[in-house]
Design a protein around this motif. Structure first.
Motif, mmCIF file in Angstrom:
data_model
loop_
_atom_site.group_PDB
_atom_site.id
_atom_site.type_symbol
_atom_site.label_atom_id
_atom_site.label_comp_id
_atom_site.label_asym_id
_atom_site.label_seq_id
_atom_site.Cartn_x
_atom_site.Cartn_y
_atom_site.Cartn_z
ATOM 1 N N ARG A 286 0.841 -1.194 0.000
ATOM 2 C CA ARG A 286 0.000 0.000 0.000
ATOM 3 C C ARG A 286 0.876 1.245 0.000
ATOM 4 O O ARG A 286 2.057 1.182 0.361
ATOM 5 C CB ARG A 286 -0.907 -0.002 1.223
ATOM 6 N N PRO A 287 0.313 2.389 -0.400
ATOM 7 C CA PRO A 287 1.130 3.618 -0.436
ATOM 8 C C PRO A 287 1.799 3.936 0.886
ATOM 9 O O PRO A 287 2.956 4.380 0.905
ATOM 10 C CB PRO A 287 0.108 4.692 -0.826
ATOM 11 N N ALA A 288 1.107 3.724 2.022
ATOM 12 C CA ALA A 288 1.704 4.049 3.321
ATOM 13 C C ALA A 288 2.929 3.194 3.588
ATOM 14 O O ALA A 288 3.961 3.678 4.079
ATOM 15 C CB ALA A 288 0.663 3.861 4.426
ATOM 16 N N VAL A 289 2.835 1.903 3.258
ATOM 17 C CA VAL A 289 3.970 0.992 3.475
ATOM 18 C C VAL A 289 5.112 1.335 2.522
ATOM 19 O O VAL A 289 6.282 1.401 2.919
ATOM 20 C CB VAL A 289 3.527 -0.467 3.285
ATOM 21 N N LEU A 290 4.778 1.561 1.262
ATOM 22 C CA LEU A 290 5.810 1.888 0.282
ATOM 23 C C LEU A 290 6.487 3.217 0.611
ATOM 24 O O LEU A 290 7.700 3.364 0.418
ATOM 25 C CB LEU A 290 5.197 1.949 -1.118
ATOM 26 N N THR A 291 5.719 4.166 1.114
ATOM 27 C CA THR A 291 6.296 5.458 1.501
ATOM 28 C C THR A 291 7.314 5.282 2.610
ATOM 29 O O THR A 291 8.396 5.892 2.582
ATOM 30 C CB THR A 291 5.178 6.416 1.952
ATOM 31 N N ALA A 292 7.000 4.437 3.584
ATOM 32 C CA ALA A 292 7.932 4.199 4.688
ATOM 33 C C ALA A 292 9.213 3.533 4.210
ATOM 34 O O ALA A 292 10.324 3.879 4.647
ATOM 35 C CB ALA A 292 7.252 3.346 5.756
ATOM 36 N N ILE A 293 9.082 2.574 3.294
ATOM 37 C CA ILE A 293 10.268 1.880 2.775
ATOM 38 C C ILE A 293 11.086 2.811 1.890
ATOM 39 O O ILE A 293 12.320 2.879 1.999
ATOM 40 C CB ILE A 293 9.846 0.623 1.995
ATOM 41 N N ALA A 294 10.408 3.551 1.020
ATOM 42 C CA ALA A 294 11.119 4.461 0.121
ATOM 43 C C ALA A 294 11.844 5.555 0.890
ATOM 44 O O ALA A 294 12.902 6.045 0.468
ATOM 45 C CB ALA A 294 10.141 5.081 -0.882
ATOM 46 N N GLY A 295 11.303 5.953 2.036
ATOM 47 C CA GLY A 295 11.927 6.999 2.831
ATOM 48 C C GLY A 295 13.283 6.627 3.382
ATOM 49 O O GLY A 295 14.053 7.507 3.797
ATOM 50 N N ARG A 296 13.621 5.344 3.384
ATOM 51 C CA ARG A 296 14.932 4.910 3.881
ATOM 52 C C ARG A 296 16.050 5.141 2.867
ATOM 53 O O ARG A 296 17.221 5.111 3.224
ATOM 54 C CB ARG A 296 14.884 3.430 4.266
ATOM 55 N N THR A 297 15.685 5.309 1.610
ATOM 56 C CA THR A 297 16.699 5.503 0.569
ATOM 57 C C THR A 297 16.601 6.858 -0.109
ATOM 58 O O THR A 297 17.376 7.147 -1.025
ATOM 59 C CB THR A 297 16.561 4.405 -0.505
ATOM 60 N N GLY A 298 15.661 7.678 0.313
ATOM 61 C CA GLY A 298 15.505 8.984 -0.299
ATOM 62 C C GLY A 298 14.507 9.823 0.456
ATOM 63 O O GLY A 298 14.061 9.461 1.549
ATOM 64 N N THR A 299 14.166 10.925 -0.135
ATOM 65 C CA THR A 299 13.185 11.833 0.460
ATOM 66 C C THR A 299 11.844 11.632 -0.233
ATOM 67 O O THR A 299 11.757 11.703 -1.464
ATOM 68 C CB THR A 299 13.642 13.292 0.303
ATOM 69 N N VAL A 300 10.816 11.386 0.569
ATOM 70 C CA VAL A 300 9.482 11.143 0.028
ATOM 71 C C VAL A 300 8.589 12.329 0.377
ATOM 72 O O VAL A 300 8.505 12.737 1.540
ATOM 73 C CB VAL A 300 8.870 9.844 0.585
ATOM 74 N N ARG A 301 7.940 12.858 -0.634
ATOM 75 C CA ARG A 301 7.014 13.958 -0.432
ATOM 76 C C ARG A 301 5.606 13.486 -0.783
ATOM 77 O O ARG A 301 5.324 13.143 -1.931
ATOM 78 C CB ARG A 301 7.390 15.155 -1.306
ATOM 79 N N VAL A 302 4.764 13.443 0.216
ATOM 80 C CA VAL A 302 3.384 13.016 0.014
ATOM 81 C C VAL A 302 2.572 14.195 -0.485
ATOM 82 O O VAL A 302 2.595 15.280 0.115
ATOM 83 C CB VAL A 302 2.787 12.457 1.319
ATOM 84 N N MET A 303 1.862 13.983 -1.576
ATOM 85 C CA MET A 303 1.078 15.046 -2.173
ATOM 86 C C MET A 303 -0.349 14.985 -1.646
ATOM 87 O O MET A 303 -0.907 13.908 -1.433
ATOM 88 C CB MET A 303 1.051 14.899 -3.706
#
Length: 312
Positions: A286-303
Motif C-alpha cells: 500500500r502507499p503508506a507501506v511503500l512510503t515508509a520503505i522508500a523513505g529509507r533511501t531517499g526523500t518522500v514527499r506526500v502530495m
C-alpha cells in the motif's frame, strides 16, 4: 477517450479471442487427422533429444528461482500498468544526494509507483543474473537452449498437438517439448534482456543521458517495445499456468516446486503457500507501506488531494 469507452472496447477482446481460439482448435484438429498431418507428426513427434551429458530432473534452486521470478514479475506488471495509466502519484521520491549517493547528476524526482517499479526491477535483474549463472554452471541450459534445427518443426508439431486438445506426451522431468523449449528460451534470453534494455532507455535520468541515441533508438519506440514485452510476459504467464494445470497439475507442480518426479501433493501445497505469500505481499504494498520503505533511501514527499475546481 473516457475510461468507460476504453473498458467497453477492452470487453470485446475476450469474446473475440474465444472465437479465434475456437477456429484455431477446429483447424488444428482437421490438420492433425489429415493424412499429411499424420505423416508430419510421425516425422516430428514434438521434441528433440537432449545433448549428451544433459542433466535429468529439476534441481531445488530452480523451484526457488521460479517462485522469485513469479513474485517479482507480479509487481513489475502491476506497477507498470499503473504507470501506463498516467495517474498522478500520491507521493514522489527523490534520491538522497549525500556522500553515499553523490553523483555528477542532480537527483531526479519520480512518482512512488515508478520507484516501486524500478526497485522491483533491480531485484528481478539480480535474481536473473543468479539464475543464468546457475543455469550454465549446472548444465541446465541444455534443457532450454536449442541445439539443433529440428526444434522448429517439432515446436510446430507440439503446437498442433496442444491446439487439437490432444496434449504432447513428453516427460518434463526428463525433457521439455520443443514448443516449451523455445518459449522458455525466448522468455529468458530475448524478452527479459529486451525489457531491461528498453527500461534503461526510458528510465528517468538515463533518458536524458542517452539522448544521442534518439536517432537510432528513440524513447517513444523504446516505450512501445517495453509495453509489448510486458504484454508478452502476461500472455506467457497465462498460457503457462493454464497448461500446467490442464496437463497434469499434481505432476507439474511437483516438478516445478518440490523438485520431485511423482504425483504427490507436496508441490501443490508449496504452490498454495506461494499464492498466500503473493496475496499478502499484494495487500501489503500500500502507499503508506511503500512510503515508509522508500523513505529509507531517499526523500518522500506526500502530495495532498487535488484542489477542487472552482465554479465559474
Amino acid at each position: 477517450m473516457s475510461n468507460r469507452s476504453r473498458w467497453f472496447r477492452l470487453v470485446w477482446i475476450a469474446p473475440a479471442l474465444v472465437v479465434l481460439l475456437l477456429i484455431a482448435v477446429l483447424a488444428a484438429i482437421a490438420i492433425r487427422y489429415s493424412p499429411a498431418g499424420q505423416d508430419f507428426l510421425a516425422d516430428y513427434p514434438g521434441s528433440t533429444p537432449l545433448p549428451d551429458g544433459a542433466p535429468v530432473g529439476i534441481p531445488a534452486w530452480l523451484g526457488w528461482q521460479h517462485f522469485l521470478n513469479m513474485f517479482f514479475l507480479l509487481f513489475i506488471v502491476r506497477t507498470g500498468w499503473v504507470i501506463r495509466q498516467g495517474v498522478r502519484p500520491s507521493a514522489f521520491w527523490t534520491r538522497k544526494n549525500d556522500g553515499r549517493f553523490r553523483t555528477k547528476n542532480p537527483p531526479v524526482r519520480i512518482g512512488l509507483p515508478l520507484w516501486f517499479h524500478l526497485s522491483v526491477d533491480a531485484l528481478w535483474v539480480l535474481n536473473g543474473i543468479v539464475f543464468v549463472v546457475l543455469l550454465f554452471s549446472t548444465g541446465q541450459w541444455m534443457r532450454i537452449v536449442p541445439t539443433s534445427w529440428g526444434v522448429f518443426p517439432n515446436a510446430v508439431s507440439a503446437g498442433l498437438q496442444y491446439l487439437s486438445l490432444n496434449w504432447p506426451t513428453e516427460h518434463a522431468w526428463v525433457n521439455y517439448n520443443s514448443l516449451q523449449l523455445l518459449s522458455y528460451f525466448a522468455t529468458v534470453f530475448l524478452a527479459a534482456p529486451l525489457a531491461l534494455i528498453t527500461g534503461i532507455r526510458i528510465a528517468p535520468g538515463f533518458a536524458a543521458r542517452l539522448r544521442p541515441l534518439d536517432r537510432v533508438f528513440p524513447t517513444r519506440f523504446a516505450r512501445t517495445v517495453h509495453f509489448l514485452v510486458m504484454i508478452y510476459f502476461v500472455a506467457f504467464v497465462v498460457a503457462h499456468v493454464t497448461l500446467v494445470l490442464a496437463t497434469g497439475a499434481l505432476e507439474n507442480l511437483n516438478v516445478m516446486y518440490a523438485a520431485s518426479d511423482d504425483a504427490g501433493w507436496a508441490g501443490f501445497w508449496i504452490f498454495a503457500a506461494s499464492l498466500v505469500v503473493l496475496a499478502v505481499a499484494w495487500i501489503a504494498a500500500r502507499p503508506a507501506v511503500l512510503t515508509a520503505i522508500a523513505g529509507r533511501t531517499g526523500t518522500v514527499r506526500v502530495m495532498g488531494p487535488p484542489a477542487p475546481r472552482r465554479k465559474p
